[in-house]
Enzyme design. Structure first.
Site, PDB file in Angstrom:
ATOM      1  N   GLY A   1       3.631  -2.019   4.207  1.00  0.00           N
ATOM      2  CA  GLY A   1       3.947  -1.966   2.788  1.00  0.00           C
ATOM      3  C   GLY A   1       3.081  -2.857   1.933  1.00  0.00           C
ATOM      4  O   GLY A   1       3.480  -3.258   0.843  1.00  0.00           O
ATOM      5  N   LYS A   2       1.861  -3.175   2.404  1.00  0.00           N
ATOM      6  CA  LYS A   2       0.999  -4.107   1.692  1.00  0.00           C
ATOM      7  C   LYS A   2      -0.088  -3.409   0.872  1.00  0.00           C
ATOM      8  O   LYS A   2      -0.428  -3.849  -0.227  1.00  0.00           O
ATOM      9  CB  LYS A   2       0.342  -5.070   2.682  1.00  0.00           C
ATOM     10  N   VAL A   3      -0.680  -2.359   1.425  1.00  0.00           N
ATOM     11  CA  VAL A   3      -1.852  -1.728   0.815  1.00  0.00           C
ATOM     12  C   VAL A   3      -1.654  -0.216   0.771  1.00  0.00           C
ATOM     13  O   VAL A   3      -1.230   0.392   1.764  1.00  0.00           O
ATOM     14  CB  VAL A   3      -3.131  -2.052   1.621  1.00  0.00           C
TER      15      VAL A   3
ATOM     16  N   ASP B   1      -0.038 -10.310   1.802  1.00  0.00           N
ATOM     17  CA  ASP B   1       1.388 -10.594   1.997  1.00  0.00           C
ATOM     18  C   ASP B   1       2.166 -10.788   0.713  1.00  0.00           C
ATOM     19  O   ASP B   1       3.410 -10.776   0.731  1.00  0.00           O
ATOM     20  CB  ASP B   1       1.553 -11.846   2.866  1.00  0.00           C
TER      21      ASP B   1
END
Length: 340
Positions: A293-295, A250
């Site tokens: 949109g994290k990894v 996050d």
């Protein structure tokens, strides 16, 4: 049986320095299923270390009690881990517990739990813990809190004091907490009270109702996001899922909320036995994390395996092949907040 007989065979930690898992992992890489996935995960970990990348290790599940703690210690000492996000159980109930001189013991998953309760023996599947020794851990956490200025602390800051406590007393030479303190590796435990730390801090607060230490989990989130902004390029090595996995992922979104343009975690690997079909975070795929949109899923690998089987092999492979690498000492970013 008597308590002494039940607590007679200690769990011995795995020493990845003593063997090189390279040949078996390379052979596995030529096969299929989770064997090939594990080899690819190890290769991605090596890529993280070769790149200008901060490595964030997350720990969930009962790992230290199962003999995995020395592996993490050795990765810290060699500079192959830059940040840790973990459960309170791994850091406090298990690692700090052992650093105080206590042990976990081999047990029986079919044991009579009512009888164990009468003996003050706690069971984690096939391992035993002496509850009296856990209480010593609780009271030691309270002792550390009693000595601090009464105010809010991030878990990272409080764990720094735990590491200093060990170092000043010559305790826990193979401890994760002490190694992280000495090598400048920040440890975050977002759910800090969900462990012996919680019991110890409850005891501390009840004794000091008007002025006491508290843990600020929002400060954890802010500090870990600051590390992301400092590092820019980041990679995740995740054992299990839960709060540590989500918390580490996050920080990309948190940085964006603060108005910063940052890249997603460039690398990510996860070893888990969780299933994605129930919609839970622990088993959610790294591809799914890309939708948030994290990894960046292009350099990611899920390994569906039990961590005590897969982690020692991957860690040994990486330990014996990792390039020389400067230690980043991200804990020093916050040193101004901590008394010398």
């Amino acid at each position: 049986m008597e308590k002494k007989a039940l607590l007679s065979t200690p769990v011995e930690p795995i020493d990845i320095k003593a063997f090189d898992a390279g040949p078996i992992l390379e052979a596995m890489g030529k096969t299929a299923f989770q064997a090939r996935n594990l080899h690819r995960a190890a290769e991605i970990y090596l890529q993280m270390l070769q790149d200008d990348c901060a490595v964030i290790l997350t720990l969930a599940g009962s790992l230290v009690s199962a003999g995995q703690g020395l592996i993490v210690h050795d990765l810290i000492r060699k500079g192959l881990v830059d940040v840790i996000v973990a459960t309170g159980a791994n850091i406090v109930d298990q690692d700090f517990f052992e650093a105080l001189g206590h042990r976990h013991y081999q047990g029986d998953p079919k044991a009579d739990d009512e009888a164990l309760r009468r003996l003050w023996i706690d069971r984690i599947y096939d391992t035993y813990i002496d509850e009296e020794e856990l209480r010593h851990t609780d009271y030691t956490i309270a002792e550390i809190a009693d000595a601090l200025e009464p105010r809010p602390y991030s878990s990272r800051e409080f764990i720094w004091h735990m590491g200093r406590y060990l170092a000043e007393r010559g305790l826990g030479e193979r401890s994760i907490v002490r190694a992280a303190y000495e090598e400048g590796v920040p440890i975050f435990v977002p759910a800090f009270s969900d462990s012996s730390a919680g019991f110890g801090l409850v005891y501390h607060q009840v004794k000091n109702p008007k002025a006491h230490v508290t843990i600020d989990s929002v400060a954890d989130f802010r500090e870990l996001t600051e590390i992301k902004l400092e590092a820019r390029t980041t990679g995740l090595v995740m054992l299990g899922g839960g709060v540590p996995k989500n918390f580490a992922q996050d920080i990309v979104v948190a940085a964006e909320v603060l108005g910063h343009q940052v890249e997603m975690h460039k690398y990510a690997i996860q070893i888990t036995v969780a299933d994605e079909r129930d919609g839970g975070l622990s088993g959610s795929t790294l591809s799914e994390a890309q939708s948030w949109g994290k990894v960046d899923a292009s350099l990611s690998q899920m390994v569906f395996a039990e961590a005590t089987l897969a982690f020692p092999l991957m860690a040994s492979y990486v330990y014996h092949r990792a390039p020389a690498r400067a230690k980043r000492r991200y804990a020093d970013l916050f040193q101004k907040e901590v008394p010398a």
